[in-house]
Design a protein around this motif. Structure first.
Motif, short mmCIF file in Angstrom:
data_model
loop_
_atom_site.label_atom_id
_atom_site.label_comp_id
_atom_site.label_asym_id
_atom_site.label_seq_id
_atom_site.Cartn_x
_atom_site.Cartn_y
_atom_site.Cartn_z
N ILE A 7 47.28 27.30 -4.61
CA ILE A 7 46.03 27.97 -4.23
C ILE A 7 46.04 29.41 -4.77
O ILE A 7 45.00 29.96 -5.11
CB ILE A 7 45.81 27.93 -2.69
CG1 ILE A 7 44.39 28.36 -2.30
CG2 ILE A 7 46.84 28.75 -1.92
CD1 ILE A 7 43.32 27.37 -2.59
N HIS A 42 37.91 29.64 -2.79
CA HIS A 42 36.90 29.30 -1.78
C HIS A 42 36.24 27.96 -2.13
O HIS A 42 36.08 27.08 -1.28
CB HIS A 42 35.85 30.42 -1.69
CG HIS A 42 34.62 30.00 -0.95
ND1 HIS A 42 34.55 30.00 0.42
CD2 HIS A 42 33.44 29.52 -1.41
CE1 HIS A 42 33.37 29.55 0.79
NE2 HIS A 42 32.67 29.25 -0.30
N LEU A 70 38.70 25.07 -1.56
CA LEU A 70 38.85 24.78 -0.13
C LEU A 70 37.61 24.03 0.39
O LEU A 70 37.73 23.16 1.26
CB LEU A 70 39.08 26.06 0.66
CG LEU A 70 40.48 26.68 0.45
CD1 LEU A 70 40.53 28.11 0.98
CD2 LEU A 70 41.56 25.85 1.13
N SER A 71 36.44 24.33 -0.17
CA SER A 71 35.23 23.60 0.24
C SER A 71 35.30 22.14 -0.19
O SER A 71 34.88 21.24 0.54
CB SER A 71 33.96 24.22 -0.37
OG SER A 71 33.92 25.58 -0.10
N TYR A 116 37.64 20.48 2.17
CA TYR A 116 36.95 20.27 3.46
C TYR A 116 36.14 18.97 3.41
O TYR A 116 36.19 18.15 4.32
CB TYR A 116 36.03 21.47 3.71
CG TYR A 116 35.27 21.43 4.99
CD1 TYR A 116 35.82 21.94 6.16
CD2 TYR A 116 33.98 20.90 5.04
CE1 TYR A 116 35.11 21.91 7.36
CE2 TYR A 116 33.28 20.87 6.23
CZ TYR A 116 33.84 21.38 7.38
OH TYR A 116 33.14 21.35 8.56
N LEU A 119 43.91 19.89 6.52
CA LEU A 119 44.54 20.33 5.28
C LEU A 119 45.91 20.90 5.61
O LEU A 119 46.03 21.77 6.48
CB LEU A 119 43.66 21.42 4.63
CG LEU A 119 44.28 22.30 3.56
CD1 LEU A 119 44.61 21.48 2.30
CD2 LEU A 119 43.30 23.44 3.18
N ILE A 139 48.73 22.99 3.77
CA ILE A 139 48.75 23.77 2.52
C ILE A 139 49.88 24.79 2.51
O ILE A 139 50.20 25.39 3.55
CB ILE A 139 47.36 24.45 2.32
CG1 ILE A 139 47.27 25.16 0.97
CG2 ILE A 139 47.02 25.41 3.46
CD1 ILE A 139 45.85 25.59 0.59
N ALA A 143 40.04 30.51 4.51
CA ALA A 143 39.91 29.13 4.97
C ALA A 143 38.67 28.96 5.84
O ALA A 143 37.94 27.97 5.72
CB ALA A 143 41.17 28.71 5.74
N CYS A 157 45.28 23.37 8.60
CA CYS A 157 43.91 23.83 8.83
C CYS A 157 43.07 22.61 9.19
O CYS A 157 43.10 21.59 8.48
CB CYS A 157 43.31 24.42 7.56
SG CYS A 157 44.45 25.41 6.56
#
Ligand code: AVI
Length: 307
Positions: free
Chosen positions: A151, A160, A163-164, A167, A176, A178, A281, A304
């Motif tokens: 990451i 970002h 991560l979306s 998600y 998640l 990570i 996050a 997460c």
């Protein structure tokens, strides 16, 4: 030229020249990266593994039974064994990687080693949403797995976005797991990217050899030197190749002028604070449920959940 080098040429024509770090990982580059992970100065790999080992029971309990483990950028799945060996009744293991040959070879290996787990490889660019396979047994939840602090190689905007995507792929009730490298004494970080054996320098220069071989560039590797520096304000390693003379590099009809001392950016490696990563996050919808770190707080493994 066998592939399209336009994207690379565009990067080299910018006022601040850059080459995407994705070009590090040809066969030689992957071997050199493997060597990096075993260097005494390169703390992330060993520290991450130590955190996983020290907290395995808690990690396994929190993931629960009948989960589908979806690994982003699985490569050789070397960081997954520890979970596959310990997770009970996994619904499926879904390694995702863009390099089809490598992915299928390592998936076959994992399938032989873990005959009780359904291995469902997906060839995809994981930075964009992709379709998940349907395991024979319906998973109770999806666990997206992204170990190794990759990451950090994404800019904040790209992180970002990634991560979306995670998600979305985690789905309802998903999570998640990570690896996130942490901000710390700059000297420790600088050493990790300037090892005394020169492996990171060879890894950095290999990107030029790769571009010569695959895209028909004519970089002279002896005319560049490795430079990696931790910028404390930005919280990131900035890795460059610095030209040691005025030179012209060509690829097909394109000519790229590179001045003496001019630098080509090859990689960022962002280091986060716990607060900074939690904010990142949460901007993608995740809530940090658990953070595990080593005793020196060099590195973190974070769980997460969809908030
Ligand atoms: C793959 N990635 C997490 C490594 C890092 O530390 O950012 C790549 C690397 N570059 C130089 N050394 C290691």
């Amino acid at each position: 030229m066998p592939a399209e080098p336009e994207e690379i040429i565009d990067g080299l024509l910018l006022p601040e020249k850059m080459i995407s770090p994705k070009y590090f990982y040809d066969e030689r580059g992957s071997q050199l990266f493997d060597q990096i992970t075993r260097l005494p100065e390169y703390y992330p790999t060993e520290t991450a593994l130590g955190i996983m080992q020290d907290n395995l029971d808690a990690i396994v309990a929190i993931i629960g039974e009948h989960a589908s483990l979806i690994e982003f950028g699985s490569g050789s799945s070397s960081k997954t064994r520890i979970l596959l060996e310990n997770l009970d009744q996994l619904a499926a293991y879904v390694p995702v990687d863009i390099s089809a040959d490598h992915l299928l070879e390592s998936s076959n290996r994992i399938q032989l080693e873990f005959p009780g787990v359904e291995v469902l490889p997906v060839v995809a660019d994981f930075t964009q949403a992709f379709e998940l396979p349907n395991p024979k047994f319906m998973p109770l939840r999806n666990i997206v797995y992204f170990p190794g602090s990759t990451i950090g190689n994404f800019t904040h905007d790209a992180a970002h976005h990634l991560l979306s995507v995670m998600y979305q792929e985690a789905g309802e009730n998903g999570a998640l797991l990570i690896g996130v490298d942490l901000q710390k004494d700059a000297a420790i970080i600088d050493r990790a990217y300037n090892d005394s054996a020169g492996v990171t320098a060879a890894f950095n220069l290999n990107i030029l050899r790769h571009l010569n071989e695959v895209f028909g560039f004519d970089f002279d590797l002896s005319a560049f030197t490795h430079n990696a520096h931790y910028d404390e304000v930005e919280g990131r390693i900035e890795m460059h190749l610095v030209s040691s003379c005025d030179q012209i590099v060509t690829a097909g009809d394109a000519e790229i002028l590179i001045g003496d001392g001019e630098a080509i950016l090859t990689e960022y490696s962002h280091k986060y604070t716990l607060h900074g990563f939690a904010e990142m996050a949460s901007s993608a919808g995740f809530e940090i449920v658990k953070v595990w770190t080593d005793a020196d707080a060099l590195f973190s493994v974070q769980l997460c959940c969809r908030g």
